[in-house]
Design a protein around this motif. Structure first.
Motif, mmCIF file in Angstrom:
data_model
loop_
_atom_site.group_PDB
_atom_site.id
_atom_site.type_symbol
_atom_site.label_atom_id
_atom_site.label_comp_id
_atom_site.label_asym_id
_atom_site.label_seq_id
_atom_site.Cartn_x
_atom_site.Cartn_y
_atom_site.Cartn_z
ATOM 1 N N MET A 101 -31.339 13.836 27.165
ATOM 2 C CA MET A 101 -31.057 12.803 26.488
ATOM 3 C C MET A 101 -32.213 12.407 25.313
ATOM 4 O O MET A 101 -33.401 12.223 25.909
ATOM 5 C CB MET A 101 -31.029 11.354 27.270
ATOM 6 N N LYS A 102 -31.961 12.673 24.421
ATOM 7 C CA LYS A 102 -32.888 12.757 23.079
ATOM 8 C C LYS A 102 -32.274 11.947 22.019
ATOM 9 O O LYS A 102 -31.074 12.148 21.584
ATOM 10 C CB LYS A 102 -33.320 13.969 22.833
ATOM 11 N N PHE A 103 -33.061 11.157 21.498
ATOM 12 C CA PHE A 103 -32.616 10.162 20.363
ATOM 13 C C PHE A 103 -32.999 11.055 18.963
ATOM 14 O O PHE A 103 -34.280 11.370 19.109
ATOM 15 C CB PHE A 103 -33.161 8.879 20.281
ATOM 16 N N GLU A 104 -32.191 11.334 18.190
ATOM 17 C CA GLU A 104 -32.507 11.916 16.784
ATOM 18 C C GLU A 104 -31.794 11.063 15.356
ATOM 19 O O GLU A 104 -31.765 11.969 14.453
ATOM 20 C CB GLU A 104 -31.753 13.328 16.836
ATOM 21 N N GLY A 105 -32.069 10.022 15.629
ATOM 22 C CA GLY A 105 -31.365 9.068 14.635
ATOM 23 C C GLY A 105 -29.992 9.448 14.607
ATOM 24 O O GLY A 105 -29.214 10.057 15.519
ATOM 25 N N THR A 106 -29.002 8.389 13.651
ATOM 26 C CA THR A 106 -27.767 8.511 13.494
ATOM 27 C C THR A 106 -27.351 8.563 12.165
ATOM 28 O O THR A 106 -28.253 8.438 11.140
ATOM 29 C CB THR A 106 -27.100 7.170 13.995
ATOM 30 N N GLU A 107 -26.250 8.729 11.696
ATOM 31 C CA GLU A 107 -25.776 8.790 10.091
ATOM 32 C C GLU A 107 -26.027 7.380 9.723
ATOM 33 O O GLU A 107 -26.120 7.687 8.259
ATOM 34 C CB GLU A 107 -24.322 9.303 10.026
ATOM 35 N N SER A 108 -25.923 6.643 10.265
ATOM 36 C CA SER A 108 -26.046 5.136 9.652
ATOM 37 C C SER A 108 -27.433 4.406 9.703
ATOM 38 O O SER A 108 -27.570 3.248 9.475
ATOM 39 C CB SER A 108 -25.081 4.098 10.229
ATOM 40 N N TYR A 109 -28.396 5.155 10.399
ATOM 41 C CA TYR A 109 -29.843 4.503 10.661
ATOM 42 C C TYR A 109 -30.844 5.813 10.205
ATOM 43 O O TYR A 109 -30.885 6.867 11.003
ATOM 44 C CB TYR A 109 -29.876 4.121 11.921
ATOM 45 N N VAL A 110 -31.797 5.428 9.394
ATOM 46 C CA VAL A 110 -32.692 6.329 9.040
ATOM 47 C C VAL A 110 -33.916 6.050 9.823
ATOM 48 O O VAL A 110 -34.622 5.162 9.905
ATOM 49 C CB VAL A 110 -33.266 6.367 7.528
ATOM 50 N N ALA A 111 -34.006 7.099 10.825
ATOM 51 C CA ALA A 111 -35.130 6.922 11.833
ATOM 52 C C ALA A 111 -36.380 7.819 11.288
ATOM 53 O O ALA A 111 -36.100 8.983 11.300
ATOM 54 C CB ALA A 111 -34.994 7.176 13.337
ATOM 55 N N THR A 112 -37.544 7.290 11.179
ATOM 56 C CA THR A 112 -38.824 8.351 10.973
ATOM 57 C C THR A 112 -38.998 9.099 11.803
ATOM 58 O O THR A 112 -38.709 8.858 13.145
ATOM 59 C CB THR A 112 -39.998 7.683 10.494
ATOM 60 N N ASP A 113 -39.856 10.046 11.955
ATOM 61 C CA ASP A 113 -40.216 11.155 12.787
ATOM 62 C C ASP A 113 -41.016 10.339 13.813
ATOM 63 O O ASP A 113 -40.722 10.658 15.006
ATOM 64 C CB ASP A 113 -40.898 12.362 12.311
ATOM 65 N N ASP A 114 -41.984 9.431 13.430
ATOM 66 C CA ASP A 114 -42.710 8.888 14.536
ATOM 67 C C ASP A 114 -41.929 8.077 15.378
ATOM 68 O O ASP A 114 -42.200 7.623 16.795
ATOM 69 C CB ASP A 114 -44.020 8.249 14.081
#
Length: 279
Positions: A1-14
């Motif tokens: 189970m790992k979060f890598e962002g989504t198409e509708s949300y820009v998540a930074t690496d940190d």
């Protein structure tokens, strides 16, 4: 189970590192940042990205920690006893499960969002320490213990209006969402307004960051506000030339989307007046 962002949300690496660390440690993720930087939306996108349902508990100044567990409706029981209702003999009929109970009793893992925890009384976080640690609580009226079938992914947001107790902080994985730099902001805008012309975007964001950097500003505009501003600009079909201001400190077009109090509006009006006087 790992979060890598989504198409509708820009998540930074940190930010992705923080989410995945909290999931691995099975500790609540405490997220702080300016209002409007996407803290609440993060929890929803984590749920979407991990394929989980979300249980949202929106905290108010009057919210008590026990409400997240359950509430006993003694008034309804008294009324039913006066009416001779048979339900009155089973106290369980008057127990109203709270958001933690809902998250604990689901058949599969969920994301539990405790939103704006700093709005509540200072003792509120401490009152949840044991329940979030042990993932269980006791219902005194019925004598039962509610245990989490699957430990939820807990995300807690704070606007930093109050300091949180050290004992509570010690049990969380902490992340502060920094305000996006221009490059990250361009990626965020592209998600919400795909295909926006580069020249228009560059002009608008240049004005936006100049406005945010203005000394004396009481409330700096946030990510959500610049997205609203750009939506209005696109709706009005404005071009880069329409955004040019009369003087470096003049109010931008449609500034009501960015400036949310009269002090800041007056600040820019004074700066514009002074700029004209120097000419």
């Amino acid at each position: 189970m790992k979060f890598e962002g989504t198409e509708s949300y820009v998540a930074t690496d940190d930010l992705m590192v923080a989410v995945n660390a909290a999931v691995t440690l099975e500790r609540p993720l405490l997220v702080k940042g300016e209002p409007g930087t996407g803290k609440t939306e993060l929890a929803r996108q984590v749920a979407s990205g991990l394929g989980l349902e979300i249980v949202e508990w929106n905290i108010k100044s009057t919210t008590r920690a026990h409400q997240g567990l359950y509430e006993y409706d003694a008034v309804s029981r008294l009324r039913d006893s006066q009416l001779g209702d048979e339900r009155v003999h089973d106290v369980a009929n008057y127990i109203r499960p709270g958001k933690l109970w809902q998250a604990f009793s689901t058949d599969r893992k969920v994301v539990l969002l405790i939103d704006e925890i700093d709005k509540a009384d200072i003792e509120f976080p401490n009152d949840l320490l044991q329940e979030l640690d042990r993932m269980e609580f006791h219902v005194y009226e019925t004598g039962e213990t509610i245990r989490a079938r699957h430990r939820p992914v807990v995300i807690i947001t704070s606007n930093n209006e109050k300091e949180l107790p050290d004992a509570f902080l010690r049990r969380c994985f902490f992340h502060y969402i920094r305000f996006p730099d221009p490059e990250t902001m361009e990626r965020i805008v592209e998600v919400h307004h795909p295909g926006i012309k580069n020249e228009l975007l560059t002009t608008a964001l240049t004005q936006f960051y100049e406005l945010r950097d203005q000394q004396g500003l009481k409330k700096k505009p946030s990510t959500s506000e610049v997205l609203d501003w750009l939506k209005l600009i696109l709706a009005e079909d404005l071009g880069p030339e329409d955004l040019k201001r009369d003087g470096a400190d003049a109010l931008p077009r449609l500034h009501g989307a960015l400036l949310k109090n009269e002090q800041d509006v007056h600040l820019f009006e004074r700066l514009a007046f002074m700029a004209r006087g120097r000419r």
